[in-house]
Motif scaffolding. Structure first.
Motif, PDB file in Angstrom:
ATOM      1  N   LYS A  75     -29.784   4.788 -12.485  1.00 23.37           N
ATOM      2  CA  LYS A  75     -28.802   5.552 -11.743  1.00 23.37           C
ATOM      3  C   LYS A  75     -28.615   6.911 -12.423  1.00 23.37           C
ATOM      4  N   SER A  76     -28.570   7.949 -11.630  1.00 22.35           N
ATOM      5  CA  SER A  76     -28.493   9.296 -12.176  1.00 22.35           C
ATOM      6  C   SER A  76     -27.327   9.422 -13.151  1.00 22.35           C
ATOM      7  N   SER A  77     -27.603  10.042 -14.280  1.00 29.29           N
ATOM      8  CA  SER A  77     -26.558  10.279 -15.263  1.00 29.29           C
ATOM      9  C   SER A  77     -25.475  11.165 -14.666  1.00 29.29           C
ATOM     10  N   PRO A  78     -24.185  10.833 -14.920  1.00 24.18           N
ATOM     11  CA  PRO A  78     -23.095  11.670 -14.414  1.00 24.18           C
ATOM     12  C   PRO A  78     -23.253  13.134 -14.836  1.00 24.18           C
ATOM     13  N   TYR A  80     -25.773  14.923 -14.730  1.00 24.97           N
ATOM     14  CA  TYR A  80     -26.664  15.695 -13.869  1.00 24.97           C
ATOM     15  C   TYR A  80     -26.342  15.574 -12.379  1.00 24.97           C
ATOM     16  N   ARG A  81     -25.320  14.802 -12.031  1.00 23.00           N
ATOM     17  CA  ARG A  81     -25.013  14.612 -10.614  1.00 23.00           C
ATOM     18  C   ARG A  81     -24.562  15.908  -9.935  1.00 23.00           C
ATOM     19  N   SER A  84     -27.379  21.571  -9.090  1.00 31.80           N
ATOM     20  CA  SER A  84     -27.957  22.026  -7.827  1.00 31.80           C
ATOM     21  C   SER A  84     -28.655  23.351  -8.046  1.00 31.80           C
ATOM     22  N   ALA A 129     -32.963  17.763 -12.039  1.00 27.82           N
ATOM     23  CA  ALA A 129     -31.862  17.053 -11.395  1.00 27.82           C
ATOM     24  C   ALA A 129     -31.520  17.685 -10.049  1.00 27.82           C
ATOM     25  N   ASN A 133     -31.239  15.622  -6.677  1.00 28.88           N
ATOM     26  CA  ASN A 133     -30.012  15.592  -5.887  1.00 28.88           C
ATOM     27  C   ASN A 133     -30.248  16.097  -4.467  1.00 28.88           C
TER      28      ASN A 133
END
Length: 259
Positions: A75-78, A80-81, A84, A129, A133
């Protein structure tokens, strides 16, 4: 209009069938089958498309849940969420890497594999990332994994940890897009290079795209891994990674020390 739609009670209902999406009245159809008349209530094209869309979305959710369930770190690390392209600071030094990342998204699913290299802290992981995203928003199943963390997760299974090596590698290799971050940060060994080759080879055979970030250029990766396994073997694996891939340098400076 989908002629394979509702049959049965709907065909005998005297009320008109109105498409809930476009409001169009869909008339019943009567056919002669083996000498007998059969009445069918078709559904509108809008309804058929909505059904297909819901089925695809459900399949994607189930597949994503299955893949992520095999290795929680997928699950994507917070951290890098929120990355953009809009919040990436473009400079002359990093423009080539930014454009390569943007093109990767724009040409999906026909994108080439991408390897972004350059000094630590200059935004390589942010760009990777941002790719993930942007595509995840379009229902692409994306796995973002730091290579050193992936190796640790695999090793943990040898000591009774969750899952197995096979399950973790299966999850990694089944994702539509794999982002392998910080390649080369781990201590190079025959084992680390073997895992890297298996991932690269399997994903390549199944035409699944991979984005790599690393502090080292391809020749530097060969030298780094070559110290552990020899130059020839290191060239074989690194050569497999860059074969058909776009290799781009991020010349930006470490943003953590920017004034």
């Amino acid at each position: 209009m989908d002629l394979t739609g509702m049959v049965g009670q709907a065909a005998f209902d005297t009320a008109e069938h109105v498409c809930p999406y476009c409001g169009r009245v869909v008339p019943k159809q009567t056919y002669t089958v083996l000498g007998r008349e059969v009445t069918v209530q078709p559904i509108c094209k809008c309804e058929a498309e909505a059904d297909d869309r819901q089925k695809r979305e459900m399949e994607i959710r189930e597949r994503k849940s299955e893949i992520e369930g095999k290795y929680s770190a997928l699950k994507s690390s917070p951290k890098y969420r929120g990355c953009s392209f809009d919040n990436f600071e473009v400079t002359i030094a990093n423009k080539a890497a930014y454009q390569a990342a943007s093109t990767f998204v724009a040409t999906w699913p026909m994108s080439q594999d991408l390897l972004i290299y350059g000094d630590p802290g200059n935004g390589k992981s942010h760009l990777a990332a941002a790719i993930g995203n942007a595509l995840a928003a379009d229902d692409v199943i994306v796995v973002f994994a730091a290579y050193v963390d992936l190796l640790e997760a695999i090793k943990a299974t040898y000591n009774g940890g969750d899952g197995s090596e096979a399950a973790i590698l299966d999850a990694i290799c089944r994702a539509d897009l794999l982002i392998l971050d910080d390649l080369g940060v781990e201590r190079p060994s025959e084992y680390t290079l073997d895992v890297l080759f298996r991932i690269t080879e399997r994903r390549g055979r199944n035409f699944r795209r991979t984005v790599y970030t690393t502090n080292y250029s391809p020749p530097e990766l060969v030298i780094r891994y070559g110290k552990a396994v020899g130059k020839v073997e290191a060239q074989r694996v690194i050569g497999r990674i860059i074969e058909g891939a776009q290799v781009v340098k991020n010349d930006g400076e470490d943003r953590r020390f920017a004034t």
